[in-house]
Design a protein around this motif. Structure first.
Motif, PDB file in Angstrom:
ATOM      1  N   GLU A  27       0.830  -1.206   0.000  1.00  0.00           N
ATOM      2  CA  GLU A  27       0.000   0.000   0.000  1.00  0.00           C
ATOM      3  C   GLU A  27       0.859   1.249   0.000  1.00  0.00           C
ATOM      4  N   LEU A  28       1.945   1.209   0.777  1.00  0.00           N
ATOM      5  CA  LEU A  28       2.854   2.354   0.846  1.00  0.00           C
ATOM      6  C   LEU A  28       3.466   2.619  -0.526  1.00  0.00           C
ATOM      7  N   ARG A  29       3.898   1.544  -1.195  1.00  0.00           N
ATOM      8  CA  ARG A  29       4.494   1.683  -2.516  1.00  0.00           C
ATOM      9  C   ARG A  29       3.463   2.253  -3.502  1.00  0.00           C
ATOM     10  N   ASP A  30       2.202   1.806  -3.366  1.00  0.00           N
ATOM     11  CA  ASP A  30       1.148   2.328  -4.244  1.00  0.00           C
ATOM     12  C   ASP A  30       0.944   3.818  -4.004  1.00  0.00           C
ATOM     13  N   ARG A  35       1.367   6.252 -10.163  1.00  0.00           N
ATOM     14  CA  ARG A  35       1.323   6.027 -11.611  1.00  0.00           C
ATOM     15  C   ARG A  35       1.768   4.601 -11.939  1.00  0.00           C
ATOM     16  N   ARG A  36       2.883   4.183 -11.302  1.00  0.00           N
ATOM     17  CA  ARG A  36       3.379   2.835 -11.567  1.00  0.00           C
ATOM     18  C   ARG A  36       2.389   1.781 -11.077  1.00  0.00           C
ATOM     19  N   ALA A  37       1.781   2.048  -9.921  1.00  0.00           N
ATOM     20  CA  ALA A  37       0.802   1.102  -9.375  1.00  0.00           C
ATOM     21  C   ALA A  37      -0.390   0.984 -10.315  1.00  0.00           C
ATOM     22  N   ARG A  38      -0.829   2.139 -10.849  1.00  0.00           N
ATOM     23  CA  ARG A  38      -1.970   2.125 -11.772  1.00  0.00           C
ATOM     24  C   ARG A  38      -1.607   1.350 -13.037  1.00  0.00           C
ATOM     25  N   ALA A  39      -0.410   1.570 -13.531  1.00  0.00           N
ATOM     26  CA  ALA A  39       0.037   0.855 -14.732  1.00  0.00           C
ATOM     27  C   ALA A  39       0.078  -0.647 -14.462  1.00  0.00           C
ATOM     28  N   ALA A  40       0.558  -1.022 -13.277  1.00  0.00           N
ATOM     29  CA  ALA A  40       0.630  -2.441 -12.929  1.00  0.00           C
ATOM     30  C   ALA A  40      -0.771  -3.033 -12.857  1.00  0.00           C
ATOM     31  N   ARG A  41      -1.719  -2.269 -12.287  1.00  0.00           N
ATOM     32  CA  ARG A  41      -3.100  -2.754 -12.210  1.00  0.00           C
ATOM     33  C   ARG A  41      -3.678  -2.935 -13.604  1.00  0.00           C
ATOM     34  N   MET A  42      -3.411  -1.988 -14.495  1.00  0.00           N
ATOM     35  CA  MET A  42      -3.924  -2.087 -15.854  1.00  0.00           C
ATOM     36  C   MET A  42      -3.341  -3.317 -16.557  1.00  0.00           C
ATOM     37  N   ARG A  43      -2.039  -3.543 -16.357  1.00  0.00           N
ATOM     38  CA  ARG A  43      -1.412  -4.729 -16.947  1.00  0.00           C
ATOM     39  C   ARG A  43      -2.062  -5.998 -16.414  1.00  0.00           C
ATOM     40  N   GLN A  44      -2.316  -6.007 -15.083  1.00  0.00           N
ATOM     41  CA  GLN A  44      -2.938  -7.175 -14.469  1.00  0.00           C
ATOM     42  C   GLN A  44      -4.328  -7.410 -15.069  1.00  0.00           C
ATOM     43  N   GLN A  45      -5.091  -6.336 -15.235  1.00  0.00           N
ATOM     44  CA  GLN A  45      -6.429  -6.463 -15.813  1.00  0.00           C
ATOM     45  C   GLN A  45      -6.360  -6.979 -17.243  1.00  0.00           C
TER      46      GLN A  45
END
Length: 53
Positions: A27-30, A35-45
């Motif tokens: 959560e802290l990293r997010d 931006r990176r967390a959002r990109a990672a979520r999009m990749r996961q989706q």
């Protein structure tokens, strides 16, 4: 036999605290890198969408 239960309990407690710390770190990293967390979520989706069918 009692000490075995104690050891099992201790191991479970350590694992729980480890998972909690891992989650908090994530959560802290997010928060630090949204931006990176959002990109990672999009990749996961995308990955989930790709493997659905």
């Amino acid at each position: 036999m009692a000490d075995h239960d104690d050891r099992d309990l201790e191991r479970r407690r350590k694992r729980a605290s480890f998972l909690k710390e891992l989650n908090e770190a994530k959560e802290l990293r997010d928060r630090v890198q949204p931006r990176r967390a959002r990109a990672a979520r999009m990749r996961q989706q995308m990955r989930m969408r790709t493997f659905r069918w």
